[in-house]
Design a protein around this motif. Structure first.
Motif, PDB file in Angstrom:
ATOM      1  N   UNK A  44       0.980  -1.178   0.094  1.00 43.52           N
ATOM      2  CA  UNK A  44       0.100  -0.059  -0.026  1.00 43.52           C
ATOM      3  C   UNK A  44       0.729   1.320  -0.007  1.00 43.52           C
ATOM      4  N   UNK A  45       0.389   2.259  -0.863  1.00 44.93           N
ATOM      5  CA  UNK A  45       1.374   3.603  -0.853  1.00 44.93           C
ATOM      6  C   UNK A  45       1.439   4.177   0.264  1.00 44.93           C
ATOM      7  N   UNK A  46       0.384   4.247   1.222  1.00 41.63           N
ATOM      8  CA  UNK A  46       0.192   4.814   2.601  1.00 41.63           C
ATOM      9  C   UNK A  46       1.408   4.075   3.166  1.00 41.63           C
ATOM     10  N   UNK A  47       1.840   2.834   3.403  1.00 43.67           N
ATOM     11  CA  UNK A  47       2.642   2.080   4.124  1.00 43.67           C
ATOM     12  C   UNK A  47       4.101   2.678   3.828  1.00 43.67           C
ATOM     13  N   UNK A  88       8.845  -1.976  16.043  1.00 43.23           N
ATOM     14  CA  UNK A  88       7.474  -1.873  16.210  1.00 43.23           C
ATOM     15  C   UNK A  88       6.906  -0.602  15.433  1.00 43.23           C
ATOM     16  N   UNK A  89       7.387   0.568  15.661  1.00 41.11           N
ATOM     17  CA  UNK A  89       7.147   1.618  14.802  1.00 41.11           C
ATOM     18  C   UNK A  89       6.594   1.453  13.260  1.00 41.11           C
ATOM     19  N   UNK A  90       7.407   0.488  12.761  1.00 40.16           N
ATOM     20  CA  UNK A  90       7.007   0.101  11.232  1.00 40.16           C
ATOM     21  C   UNK A  90       5.838  -0.913  11.302  1.00 40.16           C
ATOM     22  N   UNK A  91       5.686  -1.682  12.389  1.00 40.64           N
ATOM     23  CA  UNK A  91       4.569  -2.550  12.487  1.00 40.64           C
ATOM     24  C   UNK A  91       3.281  -1.756  12.629  1.00 40.64           C
ATOM     25  N   UNK A  92       3.498  -0.481  13.447  1.00 40.91           N
ATOM     26  CA  UNK A  92       2.165   0.313  13.800  1.00 40.91           C
ATOM     27  C   UNK A  92       1.719   1.015  12.409  1.00 40.91           C
ATOM     28  N   UNK A  93       2.677   1.226  11.612  1.00 36.20           N
ATOM     29  CA  UNK A  93       2.226   2.027  10.223  1.00 36.20           C
ATOM     30  C   UNK A  93       1.697   0.957   9.285  1.00 36.20           C
ATOM     31  N   UNK A  94       1.776  -0.362   9.446  1.00 33.07           N
ATOM     32  CA  UNK A  94       1.476  -1.465   8.604  1.00 33.07           C
ATOM     33  C   UNK A  94      -0.075  -1.542   8.860  1.00 33.07           C
ATOM     34  N   UNK A  95      -0.885  -1.317   7.728  1.00 34.06           N
ATOM     35  CA  UNK A  95      -2.330  -1.638   7.620  1.00 34.06           C
ATOM     36  C   UNK A  95      -2.662  -2.553   6.465  1.00 34.06           C
ATOM     37  N   UNK A  96      -2.708  -3.818   6.683  1.00 30.36           N
ATOM     38  CA  UNK A  96      -2.998  -4.724   5.674  1.00 30.36           C
ATOM     39  C   UNK A  96      -4.110  -4.369   4.811  1.00 30.36           C
ATOM     40  N   UNK A  97      -4.147  -4.503   3.556  1.00 32.96           N
ATOM     41  CA  UNK A  97      -5.381  -4.423   2.695  1.00 32.96           C
ATOM     42  C   UNK A  97      -6.503  -5.406   2.998  1.00 32.96           C
ATOM     43  N   UNK A  98      -7.483  -4.940   2.784  1.00 39.14           N
ATOM     44  CA  UNK A  98      -8.606  -5.749   3.103  1.00 39.14           C
ATOM     45  C   UNK A  98      -8.857  -7.196   2.278  1.00 39.14           C
ATOM     46  N   UNK A  99      -9.103  -7.939   2.830  1.00 37.24           N
ATOM     47  CA  UNK A  99      -9.027  -9.325   2.163  1.00 37.24           C
ATOM     48  C   UNK A  99     -10.501  -9.763   1.597  1.00 37.24           C
ATOM     49  N   UNK A 100     -10.228 -10.654   0.556  1.00 38.28           N
ATOM     50  CA  UNK A 100     -11.655 -11.346   0.066  1.00 38.28           C
ATOM     51  C   UNK A 100     -12.044 -12.403   0.627  1.00 38.28           C
ATOM     52  N   UNK A 101     -11.475 -12.834   1.793  1.00 37.95           N
ATOM     53  CA  UNK A 101     -11.729 -14.032   2.456  1.00 37.95           C
ATOM     54  C   UNK A 101     -13.086 -13.944   3.301  1.00 37.95           C
TER      55      UNK A 101
END
Length: 110
Positions: A44-47, A88-101
């Motif tokens: 994701x571009x935001x990440x 942890x700061x990198x993990x905090x800004x990670x927002x996974x894209x929505x899944x199709x599951x």
């Protein structure tokens, strides 16, 4: 003859393991001199923008963040150039894209 077949089987198994591990890598973001560059995949571009901010905040000169697909989603892995205090700061800004599951997916249009 048996040794040749056994050796060939082992080589094929190693090749299969290598291939399967490579297909699990979803993206690679490289940090270099205050900039971020996507080396592989499509994070994701935001990440990617947030990674630049975190790198600047922690004064990171270089490093690599790899997104690896697991059974629970995407896990971030860090090169040795990135100190553990910055993980942890990198993990905090990670927002996974929505899944199709199940339980998620796209809304109906129309």
């Amino acid at each position: 003859m048996l040794i040749t077949v056994l050796g060939l089987s082992v080589a094929m198994a190693l090749l299969l393991v290598f291939f399967l591990r490579q297909t699990r890598v979803r993206f690679v973001v490289e940090l270099r001199e205050g900039t971020t560059e996507v080396r592989r995949g499509d994070p994701p571009a935001g990440f990617v923008r947030a990674c630049a901010d975190v790198a600047r905040l922690y004064r990171l000169r270089q490093g690599r963040i790899t997104g690896v697909r697991t059974g629970d989603g995407i896990e971030l892995r860090f090169s040795d150039d990135i100190p553990s205090r910055a993980h942890q700061p990198f993990r905090n800004v990670w927002t996974p894209p929505p899944s199709d599951g199940p339980g998620g997916g796209r809304r109906a249009a129309g």
